[in-house]
Every structure is written in structure tokens, then in C-alpha cells.
Design a protein around this motif. Sequence first.
Motif, short mmCIF file in Angstrom:
data_model
loop_
_atom_site.label_atom_id
_atom_site.label_comp_id
_atom_site.label_asym_id
_atom_site.label_seq_id
_atom_site.Cartn_x
_atom_site.Cartn_y
_atom_site.Cartn_z
N LYS A 181 -22.42 -5.92 0.66
CA LYS A 181 -21.45 -6.30 -0.39
C LYS A 181 -20.23 -6.93 0.29
CE LYS A 181 -19.00 -4.39 -4.42
NZ LYS A 181 -18.40 -5.67 -4.63
N VAL A 182 -19.83 -8.05 -0.22
CA VAL A 182 -18.67 -8.74 0.36
C VAL A 182 -17.41 -8.36 -0.43
CG1 VAL A 182 -17.63 -10.97 0.90
CG2 VAL A 182 -20.10 -10.65 1.11
N PHE A 183 -16.43 -7.84 0.27
CA PHE A 183 -15.16 -7.53 -0.36
C PHE A 183 -14.16 -8.63 -0.03
CE2 PHE A 183 -17.09 -3.38 -0.09
CZ PHE A 183 -16.76 -2.80 -1.30
N ASN A 184 -13.27 -8.89 -0.91
CA ASN A 184 -12.18 -9.78 -0.54
C ASN A 184 -10.86 -9.18 -1.01
OD1 ASN A 184 -11.41 -10.74 -3.18
ND2 ASN A 184 -13.34 -11.88 -3.19
N MET A 185 -9.77 -9.82 -0.64
CA MET A 185 -8.45 -9.25 -0.90
C MET A 185 -8.14 -9.16 -2.39
SD MET A 185 -5.96 -12.36 0.31
CE MET A 185 -4.47 -11.60 -0.32
N HIS A 186 -8.95 -9.81 -3.21
CA HIS A 186 -8.67 -9.76 -4.64
C HIS A 186 -9.43 -8.65 -5.35
CE1 HIS A 186 -6.32 -13.30 -4.09
NE2 HIS A 186 -7.34 -13.92 -3.53
N ASP A 187 -10.27 -7.93 -4.60
CA ASP A 187 -10.97 -6.80 -5.21
C ASP A 187 -9.94 -5.81 -5.74
OD1 ASP A 187 -13.69 -7.34 -5.05
OD2 ASP A 187 -13.77 -6.76 -2.94
N LEU A 188 -10.19 -5.32 -6.93
CA LEU A 188 -9.23 -4.42 -7.55
C LEU A 188 -9.67 -2.98 -7.34
CD1 LEU A 188 -8.61 -6.42 -10.81
CD2 LEU A 188 -7.05 -6.12 -8.90
N VAL A 189 -8.66 -2.13 -7.17
CA VAL A 189 -8.92 -0.71 -7.00
C VAL A 189 -8.72 -0.03 -8.35
CG1 VAL A 189 -8.11 1.38 -5.85
CG2 VAL A 189 -8.08 -0.81 -4.63
N LYS A 190 -9.69 0.77 -8.74
CA LYS A 190 -9.56 1.53 -9.97
C LYS A 190 -8.51 2.60 -9.74
CE LYS A 190 -12.73 3.49 -13.41
NZ LYS A 190 -11.72 4.44 -13.88
N PHE A 191 -7.59 2.75 -10.67
CA PHE A 191 -6.53 3.74 -10.50
C PHE A 191 -7.00 5.12 -10.94
CE2 PHE A 191 -3.12 6.34 -12.31
CZ PHE A 191 -2.37 6.53 -11.17
N SER A 192 -6.70 6.11 -10.13
CA SER A 192 -6.96 7.49 -10.51
C SER A 192 -5.71 8.32 -10.26
CB SER A 192 -8.13 8.03 -9.70
OG SER A 192 -8.15 9.43 -9.81
N PRO A 193 -5.27 9.10 -11.25
CA PRO A 193 -4.06 9.93 -11.08
C PRO A 193 -4.17 10.87 -9.88
CG PRO A 193 -4.70 9.89 -13.39
CD PRO A 193 -5.82 9.22 -12.62
N GLU A 194 -5.38 11.22 -9.49
CA GLU A 194 -5.57 12.16 -8.37
C GLU A 194 -5.14 11.54 -7.03
OE1 GLU A 194 -7.98 11.92 -10.85
OE2 GLU A 194 -7.05 13.74 -11.65
N THR A 195 -5.02 10.22 -6.98
CA THR A 195 -4.66 9.56 -5.72
C THR A 195 -3.15 9.57 -5.46
OG1 THR A 195 -4.48 7.41 -6.79
CG2 THR A 195 -6.64 8.00 -5.89
N LEU A 196 -2.36 10.06 -6.42
CA LEU A 196 -0.91 10.13 -6.21
C LEU A 196 -0.59 11.35 -5.36
CD1 LEU A 196 0.32 9.27 -9.83
CD2 LEU A 196 0.08 7.73 -7.88
N LYS A 197 0.61 11.31 -4.75
CA LYS A 197 1.04 12.46 -3.93
C LYS A 197 2.00 13.30 -4.76
CE LYS A 197 0.68 10.09 0.47
NZ LYS A 197 1.55 9.14 1.16
N TYR A 198 1.57 14.50 -5.06
CA TYR A 198 2.37 15.40 -5.89
C TYR A 198 3.11 16.40 -4.99
CZ TYR A 198 -0.54 13.39 -9.52
OH TYR A 198 -1.17 12.50 -10.36
N ASN A 199 4.21 16.93 -5.50
CA ASN A 199 4.93 17.94 -4.72
C ASN A 199 4.22 19.29 -4.84
OD1 ASN A 199 5.67 19.08 -7.16
ND2 ASN A 199 7.81 18.46 -7.07
N GLU A 200 4.82 20.30 -4.25
CA GLU A 200 4.17 21.62 -4.19
C GLU A 200 3.95 22.21 -5.58
OE1 GLU A 200 8.24 21.56 -4.38
OE2 GLU A 200 7.06 20.75 -2.70
N ALA A 201 4.68 21.69 -6.58
CA ALA A 201 4.49 22.16 -7.95
C ALA A 201 3.49 21.26 -8.70
CB ALA A 201 5.83 22.18 -8.69
N GLY A 202 2.89 20.30 -7.98
CA GLY A 202 1.91 19.42 -8.61
C GLY A 202 2.54 18.31 -9.45
N LEU A 203 3.79 17.96 -9.12
CA LEU A 203 4.53 16.99 -9.94
C LEU A 203 4.97 15.77 -9.14
CD1 LEU A 203 6.79 19.56 -11.84
CD2 LEU A 203 4.66 18.52 -12.65
N VAL A 204 5.13 14.66 -9.85
CA VAL A 204 5.63 13.43 -9.26
C VAL A 204 6.76 12.92 -10.17
CG1 VAL A 204 3.92 11.95 -10.45
CG2 VAL A 204 4.83 11.22 -8.26
N PRO A 205 7.87 12.43 -9.58
CA PRO A 205 8.95 11.93 -10.42
C PRO A 205 8.59 10.60 -11.06
CG PRO A 205 9.52 11.65 -8.11
CD PRO A 205 8.20 12.36 -8.14
#
Lengths: 129, 129
Positions: B3-27
Motif C-alpha cells: 500500500k502506498v501512503f502519501n502525505m495527504h493520507d488522512l488520519v481518522k481521529f479518535s478521542p483516545e489518542t489525546l493526552k489526558y491528565n491524571e483525572a482523565g481530562l483535557v482542557p
Amino acid sequence: MQKVFNMHDLVKFSPETLKYNEAGLVPCIAQDVESGEILMMAWMNAESVAKTLETGRVTYWSRSRQSFWIKGESSGHVQELVELRVDCDRDALLAMVRQTGPACHTNRRSCFYTAIRDGEEHEIMTPIS
Amino acid sequence: MQKVFNMHDLVKFSPETLKYNEAGLVPCIAQDVESGEILMMAWMNAESVAKTLETGRVTYWSRSRQSFWIKGESSGHVQELVELRVDCDRDALLAMVRQTGPACHTNRRSCFYTAIRDGEEHEIMTPIS
């Protein structure tokens, strides 16, 4: 004689009156005073709030390095403070700034360069060359 | 076949990929998409990020009530999501919104109505009557 207060009496600001998290930090949003663009969000402790107001140079607290982070000190991409604002709960700050060059370490004007559109991530800003 | 990838390939967003604090929250910063004004800053957990994207109604996590906080659900001062953006470290969000009425519980348009000028606090916004 009783001192008369009225609604125009001003309160002296003290960094100690802000509400800090368990690490002693408060989030600070940097907004470009001319374009209105949100440049970044980082953290301050009471001393970096005081330094920011004293020097007019936005000074965060680096959580990774555990030290003061005078924005642009090494890169030259400084943030000149125009006005610092406090929110209603006193647990968030807004710094209106004049930004030299990019605010983001990726060399983009703003750190918020990824937009979520139709469930996919889109890069909406390119690095400043 | 590879499979050929290029710079225009889009990444599906998932909330799990964010970095949350110790309380599981993001501002999350809410910005008025028309005026550019910063309205407020509040917190989201992964589920409120997902709800915000699914419903188009900005939904925070109330730290005091420990429950979802669909902005404006009781007051009518809703925030319609125009676009959600992620910062470079994936630990802060920017919601571009259409705000109905005041964003602040004090009935002011923005929560950031206190400016620090010459070491004193100035109220720069009055409640919407």
C-alpha cells in the motif's frame, strides 16, 4: 471616619489569589492581540505569573523541564505581553500577546494546527519557512 | 501489493489518542468563530470529546458535579461546534463555536472579563442584561 468604597474601587492583583492545580499550576492561553488567533496553551505557577507581569515577557513553567520557560528565550520567538486576563473562577489565564514568528515548536504560527473534520485529522497550517 | 501512503493520507481521529491528565481530562478553549473572542476554558474527558463531535453541541465534563455538562442545556446559552482543533502535544483542544448569549455563568459574554492593568484588576465586560 469610615472609608467609603464604591464599585469603582480597584483591587490590587496578586498571583497568590489564583486557583492553582495540585501541581501549583494554572493554564494560560496565548492569543495574538492583532489577529485574535489562539497561539498556544501552556502552564504558569505563581512565580511565572509574577515574572510575566514584571517583565512583560510571557514566562511559563515548563512541566517537562521543571523550570521557568521564558517564551522565545532560545528561539527568539518571544511573546510580548499586552494584557493578562483572569477568568471568573480564577483558574485560567488569557495572555494577549504580540508574537514574534511562530509560537509552536513545529515552526507553525499556532500549536492548534490540526482540525478534526468529518472524523479525520486535517493539517490546516504549514510551518513558517 | 504494497500500500502506498502519501502525505495527504488522512488520519481518522479518535478521542483516545489525546493526552489526558491524571483525572482523565483535557482542557478545551472555546473561541467565538465570528469575533475571535475567547469565551471560556473548561475540561473534557474522552467521552465528552466524542459526544461533542457526534452531537455538534459542546459538551464538557463538570469537575464539580462529576458529570457531563452540555453547555447551555439548562441556561439555553448553547455552544454550537463549528470545528474542533487539537494542539501539537495533543493535550489541549480548541473549539471554534457559535455561542448563543453569554458564555459565562455571570452572564458576561466571556469568562475572561478581568484584566490586570498596572497591577490592578479591571472589570472590562458587564453582564448582558
